[in-house]
Scaffold this motif. Structure first.
Motif, PDB file in Angstrom:
ATOM      1  N   LEU A   1      34.061  43.724  41.398  1.00 36.41           N
ATOM      2  CA  LEU A   1      33.400  44.061  42.521  1.00 36.41           C
ATOM      3  C   LEU A   1      32.370  45.216  42.523  1.00 36.41           C
ATOM      4  O   LEU A   1      31.501  45.267  43.096  1.00 36.41           O
ATOM      5  N   LEU A   2      32.579  46.089  41.855  1.00 35.12           N
ATOM      6  CA  LEU A   2      31.798  47.427  41.937  1.00 35.12           C
ATOM      7  C   LEU A   2      30.816  46.942  41.073  1.00 35.12           C
ATOM      8  O   LEU A   2      29.826  47.604  41.537  1.00 35.12           O
ATOM      9  N   GLY A   3      30.607  46.426  40.078  1.00 38.38           N
ATOM     10  CA  GLY A   3      29.600  45.739  39.285  1.00 38.38           C
ATOM     11  C   GLY A   3      28.752  45.012  39.993  1.00 38.38           C
ATOM     12  O   GLY A   3      27.426  45.077  40.123  1.00 38.38           O
ATOM     13  N   ALA A   4      29.203  43.796  40.902  1.00 38.48           N
ATOM     14  CA  ALA A   4      28.580  43.168  41.846  1.00 38.48           C
ATOM     15  C   ALA A   4      27.949  43.828  42.781  1.00 38.48           C
ATOM     16  O   ALA A   4      26.616  43.648  43.318  1.00 38.48           O
TER      17      ALA A   4
ATOM     18  N   LYS B   1      50.046  43.350  37.808  1.00 40.81           N
ATOM     19  CA  LYS B   1      49.402  43.499  38.900  1.00 40.81           C
ATOM     20  C   LYS B   1      48.339  44.371  39.192  1.00 40.81           C
ATOM     21  O   LYS B   1      47.297  44.195  39.518  1.00 40.81           O
ATOM     22  N   LYS B   2      48.874  45.670  38.631  1.00 44.32           N
ATOM     23  CA  LYS B   2      47.923  46.594  38.670  1.00 44.32           C
ATOM     24  C   LYS B   2      46.650  46.407  37.751  1.00 44.32           C
ATOM     25  O   LYS B   2      45.515  46.904  38.258  1.00 44.32           O
ATOM     26  N   LYS B   3      46.825  45.863  36.628  1.00 49.63           N
ATOM     27  CA  LYS B   3      45.844  45.650  35.714  1.00 49.63           C
ATOM     28  C   LYS B   3      44.733  44.627  36.196  1.00 49.63           C
ATOM     29  O   LYS B   3      43.655  44.799  36.026  1.00 49.63           O
ATOM     30  N   VAL B   4      45.586  43.669  36.760  1.00 52.74           N
ATOM     31  CA  VAL B   4      44.632  42.678  37.486  1.00 52.74           C
ATOM     32  C   VAL B   4      43.761  43.313  38.837  1.00 52.74           C
ATOM     33  O   VAL B   4      42.616  42.938  38.832  1.00 52.74           O
ATOM     34  N   LEU B   5      44.481  43.852  39.454  1.00 54.05           N
ATOM     35  CA  LEU B   5      43.960  44.785  40.671  1.00 54.05           C
ATOM     36  C   LEU B   5      42.787  45.621  40.133  1.00 54.05           C
ATOM     37  O   LEU B   5      41.580  45.408  40.745  1.00 54.05           O
ATOM     38  N   LEU B   6      42.845  46.597  39.038  1.00 49.77           N
ATOM     39  CA  LEU B   6      41.886  47.263  38.548  1.00 49.77           C
ATOM     40  C   LEU B   6      40.729  46.492  37.742  1.00 49.77           C
ATOM     41  O   LEU B   6      39.497  46.806  38.353  1.00 49.77           O
ATOM     42  N   GLY B   7      41.030  45.317  37.235  1.00 48.62           N
ATOM     43  CA  GLY B   7      39.911  44.306  36.873  1.00 48.62           C
ATOM     44  C   GLY B   7      38.915  43.811  37.890  1.00 48.62           C
ATOM     45  O   GLY B   7      37.915  43.797  37.938  1.00 48.62           O
ATOM     46  N   ALA B   8      39.837  43.527  38.852  1.00 47.84           N
ATOM     47  CA  ALA B   8      38.979  43.033  40.250  1.00 47.84           C
ATOM     48  C   ALA B   8      38.170  44.017  40.780  1.00 47.84           C
ATOM     49  O   ALA B   8      37.099  43.830  41.201  1.00 47.84           O
ATOM     50  N   ILE B   9      38.678  45.228  41.059  1.00 48.37           N
ATOM     51  CA  ILE B   9      38.043  46.408  41.461  1.00 48.37           C
ATOM     52  C   ILE B   9      36.711  46.512  40.760  1.00 48.37           C
ATOM     53  O   ILE B   9      35.612  46.888  41.386  1.00 48.37           O
TER      54      ILE B   9
END
Length: 134
Positions: free
Chosen positions: A36-39, A25-33
């Protein structure tokens, strides 16, 4: 408790091992963040890239979608036309004038290839309900 004890306690709580994501969950959340920062960075810099071109192995400079001074897609660039016209991403609500919609409609193939379905009645005029414009 004095300051040095407090510093040590905080240091023990916050170290590289406790910050490192361990659960899925933490890895997925970190990936999503990160995504989103890239976008957000792309949005703030007003840059768009063709994902199809990037996935095909082209460089960022080859995949950048070129815009004119008003921020509209430059249809004189073949990559822009390809990226913009292959996906059904627009509808009449995305345009302020009929002329803008007509330009995209014609650039993407007109009645023979109305990917965005801008010409509901098939008469060759896109988004007839919009104001005329230039």
């Amino acid at each position: 408790m004095d300051t040095s004890e407090l510093k040590n306690k905080i240091k023990n709580k916050v170290n590289k091992e406790t910050i490192k994501p361990t659960s899925t969950k933490k890895k997925v959340l970190l990936g999503a963040i990160i995504v989103l920062l890239g976008a957000l960075g792309l949005e703030l810099s007003n840059n768009d890239f063709s994902l199809e071109s990037l996935l095909a192995g082209n460089s960022l400079s080859e995949s950048k979608i070129i815009r004119d001074a008003n921020g509209n897609i430059d249809f004189s660039n073949p990559l822009n036309v390809k990226a913009y016209c292959e996906l059904d991403t627009k509808n009449c609500a995305d345009f302020t004038t009929q002329a803008d919609a007509q330009k995209v409609f014609e650039q993407c193939g007109g009645t023979s290839a109305d990917i965005h379905r801008l010409d509901g009645d098939g008469d060759g005029v896109a988004c007839e309900s919009l104001p005329a414009g230039n």
